[in-house]
Design an enzyme around this catalytic site. Structure first.
Site, PDB file in Angstrom:
ATOM      1  N   ARG A  80       0.809  -1.245   0.000  1.00 53.03           N
ATOM      2  CA  ARG A  80       0.000   0.000   0.000  1.00 53.03           C
ATOM      3  C   ARG A  80       0.826   1.271   0.000  1.00 53.03           C
ATOM      4  NH1 ARG A  80      -3.815  -2.604   3.704  1.00 53.03           N
ATOM      5  NH2 ARG A  80      -5.321  -3.639   2.354  1.00 53.03           N
ATOM      6  N   ASN A 111       1.025  19.040 -20.384  1.00 53.19           N
ATOM      7  CA  ASN A 111       0.632  18.076 -21.417  1.00 53.19           C
ATOM      8  C   ASN A 111       0.620  18.700 -22.818  1.00 53.19           C
ATOM      9  OD1 ASN A 111      -1.288  15.232 -21.405  1.00 53.19           O
ATOM     10  ND2 ASN A 111      -0.067  15.734 -19.611  1.00 53.19           N
ATOM     11  N   LYS A 147       8.736  23.181 -13.576  1.00 50.52           N
ATOM     12  CA  LYS A 147       7.850  22.057 -13.242  1.00 50.52           C
ATOM     13  C   LYS A 147       7.494  22.070 -11.752  1.00 50.52           C
ATOM     14  CE  LYS A 147       6.590  17.381 -13.967  1.00 50.52           C
ATOM     15  NZ  LYS A 147       6.711  16.147 -14.690  1.00 50.52           N
ATOM     16  N   ARG A 154      -1.692  22.181 -14.053  1.00 51.03           N
ATOM     17  CA  ARG A 154      -0.727  21.133 -14.400  1.00 51.03           C
ATOM     18  C   ARG A 154      -0.994  20.539 -15.774  1.00 51.03           C
ATOM     19  NH1 ARG A 154       2.041  16.319 -10.737  1.00 51.03           N
ATOM     20  NH2 ARG A 154       3.299  15.522 -12.473  1.00 51.03           N
ATOM     21  N   HIS A 213       0.676  11.394 -27.523  1.00 50.15           N
ATOM     22  CA  HIS A 213       0.312  10.077 -26.978  1.00 50.15           C
ATOM     23  C   HIS A 213      -0.396   9.222 -28.026  1.00 50.15           C
ATOM     24  CE1 HIS A 213       0.509  11.224 -22.398  1.00 50.15           C
ATOM     25  NE2 HIS A 213       1.694  11.081 -22.949  1.00 50.15           N
ATOM     26  N   HIS A 242       1.229  16.616 -25.817  1.00 50.97           N
ATOM     27  CA  HIS A 242       0.998  15.220 -25.439  1.00 50.97           C
ATOM     28  C   HIS A 242      -0.348  14.683 -25.913  1.00 50.97           C
ATOM     29  CE1 HIS A 242       4.402  16.208 -22.929  1.00 50.97           C
ATOM     30  NE2 HIS A 242       4.503  14.966 -22.502  1.00 50.97           N
ATOM     31  N   LYS A 297       4.071  11.830 -11.035  1.00 54.32           N
ATOM     32  CA  LYS A 297       3.184  11.030 -11.897  1.00 54.32           C
ATOM     33  C   LYS A 297       3.866   9.687 -12.132  1.00 54.32           C
ATOM     34  CE  LYS A 297       0.333  14.076 -14.748  1.00 54.32           C
ATOM     35  NZ  LYS A 297       0.066  14.555 -16.118  1.00 54.32           N
ATOM     36  N   HIS A 312       9.270   9.015 -26.769  1.00 54.47           N
ATOM     37  CA  HIS A 312       8.220   9.857 -26.177  1.00 54.47           C
ATOM     38  C   HIS A 312       8.439  11.339 -26.513  1.00 54.47           C
ATOM     39  CE1 HIS A 312       5.367  11.535 -23.343  1.00 54.47           C
ATOM     40  NE2 HIS A 312       6.344  12.251 -22.801  1.00 54.47           N
ATOM     41  N   GLU A 339      11.030  18.215 -24.305  1.00 54.07           N
ATOM     42  CA  GLU A 339      10.286  18.566 -23.076  1.00 54.07           C
ATOM     43  C   GLU A 339      10.804  19.883 -22.482  1.00 54.07           C
ATOM     44  OE1 GLU A 339       7.572  16.863 -22.120  1.00 54.07           O
ATOM     45  OE2 GLU A 339       7.905  14.685 -22.119  1.00 54.07           O
ATOM     46  N   GLU A 352      -3.196  17.641 -10.917  1.00 56.05           N
ATOM     47  CA  GLU A 352      -3.713  18.022 -12.241  1.00 56.05           C
ATOM     48  C   GLU A 352      -5.211  18.307 -12.245  1.00 56.05           C
ATOM     49  OE1 GLU A 352      -1.779  16.181 -15.797  1.00 56.05           O
ATOM     50  OE2 GLU A 352      -3.841  15.944 -16.474  1.00 56.05           O
TER      51      GLU A 352
HETATM   52  N1  LIG Z   1       6.154  11.049 -14.875  1.00 58.02           N
HETATM   53  C1  LIG Z   1       6.308  12.108 -15.639  1.00 58.02           C
HETATM   54  O1  LIG Z   1       6.047  13.245 -15.247  1.00 58.02           O
HETATM   55  C2  LIG Z   1       6.846  11.928 -17.016  1.00 58.02           C
HETATM   56  C3  LIG Z   1       7.269  13.037 -17.746  1.00 58.02           C
HETATM   57  C4  LIG Z   1       7.788  12.847 -19.005  1.00 58.02           C
HETATM   58  C5  LIG Z   1       7.907  11.569 -19.531  1.00 58.02           C
HETATM   59  N2  LIG Z   1       7.490  10.516 -18.790  1.00 58.02           N
HETATM   60  C6  LIG Z   1       7.649   9.152 -19.301  1.00 58.02           C
HETATM   61  O2  LIG Z   1       9.052   8.926 -19.443  1.00 58.02           O
HETATM   62  C7  LIG Z   1       9.254   7.974 -20.479  1.00 58.02           C
HETATM   63  C8  LIG Z   1      10.351   8.463 -21.404  1.00 58.02           C
HETATM   64  O3  LIG Z   1      11.525   8.616 -20.637  1.00 58.02           O
HETATM   65  P1  LIG Z   1      12.962   8.622 -21.319  1.00 58.02           P
HETATM   66  O4  LIG Z   1      12.945   9.509 -22.487  1.00 58.02           O
HETATM   67  O5  LIG Z   1      13.934   8.838 -20.247  1.00 58.02           O
HETATM   68  O6  LIG Z   1      13.055   7.163 -21.934  1.00 58.02           O
HETATM   69  P2  LIG Z   1      13.657   5.797 -21.368  1.00 58.02           P
HETATM   70  O7  LIG Z   1      13.443   5.670 -19.930  1.00 58.02           O
HETATM   71  O8  LIG Z   1      13.134   4.729 -22.251  1.00 58.02           O
HETATM   72  O9  LIG Z   1      15.215   5.957 -21.623  1.00 58.02           O
HETATM   73  C9  LIG Z   1      15.653   6.162 -22.941  1.00 58.02           C
HETATM   74  C10 LIG Z   1      16.775   5.194 -23.335  1.00 58.02           C
HETATM   75  O10 LIG Z   1      18.007   5.669 -22.809  1.00 58.02           O
HETATM   76  C11 LIG Z   1      18.679   4.632 -22.102  1.00 58.02           C
HETATM   77  N3  LIG Z   1      19.455   5.312 -21.079  1.00 58.02           N
HETATM   78  C12 LIG Z   1      19.035   5.842 -19.922  1.00 58.02           C
HETATM   79  N4  LIG Z   1      20.000   6.509 -19.324  1.00 58.02           N
HETATM   80  C13 LIG Z   1      21.087   6.390 -20.112  1.00 58.02           C
HETATM   81  C14 LIG Z   1      22.407   6.893 -20.029  1.00 58.02           C
HETATM   82  N5  LIG Z   1      22.804   7.704 -19.044  1.00 58.02           N
HETATM   83  N6  LIG Z   1      23.285   6.569 -21.020  1.00 58.02           N
HETATM   84  C15 LIG Z   1      22.889   5.794 -22.073  1.00 58.02           C
HETATM   85  N7  LIG Z   1      21.637   5.305 -22.200  1.00 58.02           N
HETATM   86  C16 LIG Z   1      20.750   5.622 -21.229  1.00 58.02           C
HETATM   87  C17 LIG Z   1      17.564   3.756 -21.616  1.00 58.02           C
HETATM   88  O11 LIG Z   1      18.035   2.459 -21.328  1.00 58.02           O
HETATM   89  C18 LIG Z   1      16.625   3.782 -22.823  1.00 58.02           C
HETATM   90  O12 LIG Z   1      17.059   2.885 -23.792  1.00 58.02           O
HETATM   91  C19 LIG Z   1       7.934   7.782 -21.170  1.00 58.02           C
HETATM   92  O13 LIG Z   1       7.384   6.570 -20.763  1.00 58.02           O
HETATM   93  C20 LIG Z   1       7.095   8.929 -20.673  1.00 58.02           C
HETATM   94  O14 LIG Z   1       5.731   8.621 -20.647  1.00 58.02           O
HETATM   95  C21 LIG Z   1       6.979  10.672 -17.564  1.00 58.02           C
HETATM   96  O1  LIG Z   2       4.068  15.945 -15.115  1.00 59.20           O
HETATM   97  C1  LIG Z   2       3.122  16.179 -15.868  1.00 59.20           C
HETATM   98  O2  LIG Z   2       2.038  16.570 -15.435  1.00 59.20           O
HETATM   99  C2  LIG Z   2       3.251  15.968 -17.321  1.00 59.20           C
HETATM  100  O3  LIG Z   2       2.274  16.063 -18.032  1.00 59.20           O
HETATM  101  C3  LIG Z   2       4.604  15.653 -17.870  1.00 59.20           C
HETATM  102  C4  LIG Z   2       4.574  14.936 -19.197  1.00 59.20           C
HETATM  103  O4  LIG Z   2       5.796  15.256 -19.848  1.00 59.20           O
HETATM  104  C5  LIG Z   2       4.492  13.426 -19.067  1.00 59.20           C
HETATM  105  O5  LIG Z   2       4.764  12.826 -20.301  1.00 59.20           O
HETATM  106  C6  LIG Z   2       3.204  12.902 -18.479  1.00 59.20           C
HETATM  107  O6  LIG Z   2       3.333  11.571 -18.135  1.00 59.20           O
HETATM  108  C7  LIG Z   2       2.044  13.015 -19.437  1.00 59.20           C
HETATM  109  O7  LIG Z   2       0.867  13.096 -18.750  1.00 59.20           O
HETATM  110  P1  LIG Z   2      -0.149  11.889 -18.506  1.00 59.20           P
HETATM  111  O8  LIG Z   2      -0.967  12.363 -17.368  1.00 59.20           O
HETATM  112  O9  LIG Z   2      -0.948  11.740 -19.731  1.00 59.20           O
HETATM  113  O10 LIG Z   2       0.652  10.687 -18.180  1.00 59.20           O
HETATM  114 ZN   LIG Z   3       6.109  13.981 -21.556  1.00 62.70          ZN
END
Ligand SMILES: NC(=O)c1ccc[n+]([C@@H]2O[C@H](COP(=O)([O-])OP(=O)(O)OC[C@H]3O[C@@H](n4cnc5c(N)ncnc54)[C@H](O)[C@@H]3O)[C@@H](O)[C@H]2O)c1
Ligand SMILES: O=C(O)C(=O)C[C@@H](O)[C@H](O)[C@H](O)COP(=O)(O)O
Ligand SMILES: [Zn+2]
Length: 344
Positions: free
Chosen positions: A110, A230, A212, A226, A237, A233, A132, A250, A174, A222
């Site tokens: 939990r 997006n 951010k 917030r 998406h 996005h 998120k 992404h 981003e 959100e």
């Molecule tokens: N939670 C949020 O607020 C938020 C915001 C933006 C994006 N996201 C999510 O994040 C994801 C995208 O993240 P990302 O772009 O980091 O992609 P990712 O996590 O897939 O990493 C990209 C690639 O880089 C490699 N990698 C990571 N660090 C490395 C390093 N230092 N050197 C060499 N290779 C490395 C990874 O193994 C992978 O192959 C998506 O799923 C997206 O939905 C979430």
């Molecule tokens: O942190 C947020 O809020 C964002 O929207 C950051 C985005 O870059 C990220 O990709 C987020 O995951 C997208 O929003 P979601 O709610 O559709 O997952």
């Molecule tokens: Zn994003």
């Protein structure tokens, strides 16, 4: 440099933007990572972390593994390591690792603590901050998840030295998003400076994280502002989903989505053609794609309704207002959107 994110209910935390310092935990810790990151940086991380008991969970690399099956792998590692409710998960990787580790932390017994040590530009400027968490499924992106804030975020831009060029560009998308929506001075600065120049990267990370943190501290879950994060996005998406998370990163899909949102903003008189061009130029400077041929516009449009921002049969769009401001609206006519999509 430390950025503080102020939240209610004891959820506030610090984001450290500096060379990774030694971290010591008097509790059991599982580090979640993948083989790519482990190959480059795990030995270094091991030299920095001490814990009561330290174990590792290595999951497959790729957005296509951001799913329930991989989430179960992480949970199983937690059980195998006999984590208790005082234990800690460490997300060591990009946004995929961060989102899934955060989600696992939010549901294991939990909810337990986790920290973020992001290693991609995208996760350093955006994904590691704000809480998120989630996974994808066949219906769409991040459709199952939770809000669960990390206890701290440790951003060390030295990790970026091994990041492939294309991944770097995806992160820049981003960064540009934050500037277009919230900060015209930052946008001007981005036009004048190159993020591939090492001296600029910590500045861009700091500006993005501050932006951010500000947005999330006003609207953690959100309910309003917030949603502006997006920008790009709503379209992006759908592109990711239609291409099975394999063709575009992404950040690349978000870059294309930003261009679609800009085209709509120009049509509605919110942005000038010249401003649209400036955003496109900045994306192109980092080889971020700016176009995507839509096969079936009706089908593309239907996918918007799976977005978490859609409700009551209305789709929420984030449209730039010039550069440095934006508007969140669910009053856009279908015909206007489809006309833009047909022109792409
Ligand atoms: N939670 C949020 O607020 C938020 C915001 C933006 C994006 N996201 C999510 O994040 C994801 C995208 O993240 P990302 O772009 O980091 O992609 P990712 O996590 O897939 O990493 C990209 C690639 O880089 C490699 N990698 C990571 N660090 C490395 C390093 N230092 N050197 C060499 N290779 C490395 C990874 O193994 C992978 O192959 C998506 O799923 C997206 O939905 C979430
Ligand atoms: O942190 C947020 O809020 C964002 O929207 C950051 C985005 O870059 C990220 O990709 C987020 O995951 C997208 O929003 P979601 O709610 O559709 O997952
Ligand atoms: Zn994003």
């Amino acid at each position: 440099m430390i950025v503080k994110i102020d939240l209610s209910n004891d959820n506030s935390y610090k984001i450290y933007i500096e060379k990774l310092q030694a971290l010591s935990f008097d509790r059991k810790v599982v580090v979640v990572t993948n083989p790519t990151i482990a190959g480059f940086h795990l030995e270094y991380l091991k030299s920095k972390i001490t814990a009561k008991e330290l174990s590792f969970c290595t999951i497959p690399d790729g957005e296509e593994y951001k799913n329930m099956k991989t989430l179960e792998m992480i949970l199983e590692s937690c059980f195998e390591a006999k984590l208790d409710r005082k234990s800690l998960l460490v997300a060591f990787g990009g946004g995929v690792i961060g989102d899934m580790t955060g989600f696992a932390a939010s549901i294991y017994q939990r909810g337990i603590d986790f920290i973020q040590i992001p290693t991609t530009l995208l996760s350093q400027v955006d994904a590691s901050v704000g809480g998120k968490t989630g996974i994808n499924n066949k219906f769409g992106k991040n459709l199952v998840g939770s809000f669960h804030q990390p206890k701290a975020v440790y951003i060390d831009s030295n990790f970026l030295k091994t990041l492939p060029k294309r991944e770097f560009g995806a992160g820049v998308a981003e960064v540009i998003k934050m500037a277009v929506c919230f900060n015209s001075d930052f946008f001007d600065w981005l036009e004048k400076n190159d993020l591939r120049d090492e001296k600029n990267i910590d500045i861009a990370i700091q500006k993005s994280v501050e932006t951010k943190a500000y947005v999330v501290s006003i609207d953690e879950k959100e309910q309003g502002l917030r949603a502006a994060l997006n920008y790009g996005h709503t379209f992006g998406h759908v592109i990711e989903n239609l291409t099975n998370y394999k063709t575009y990163l992404h950040g690349e899909a978000v870059g294309i989505g930003m261009c679609m949102a800009n085209a709509l903003a120009v049509k509605l008189g919110l942005m000038t053609k010249e401003q649209e061009q400036r955003v496109e130029n900045l994306l192109k400077k980092y080889d971020i794609p700016t176009t995507y041929k839509i096969e079936d516009v009706e089908d593309f449009y239907e996918h918007f309704f799976l977005d978490k921002k859609s409700s009551n049969s209305k789709i929420k769009f984030i449209l730039p207002v010039g550069i440095g401001d934006c508007k969140i609206t669910d009053e856009i006519k279908k015909d206007d959107v489809c006309e833009i999509l047909k022109g792409f």
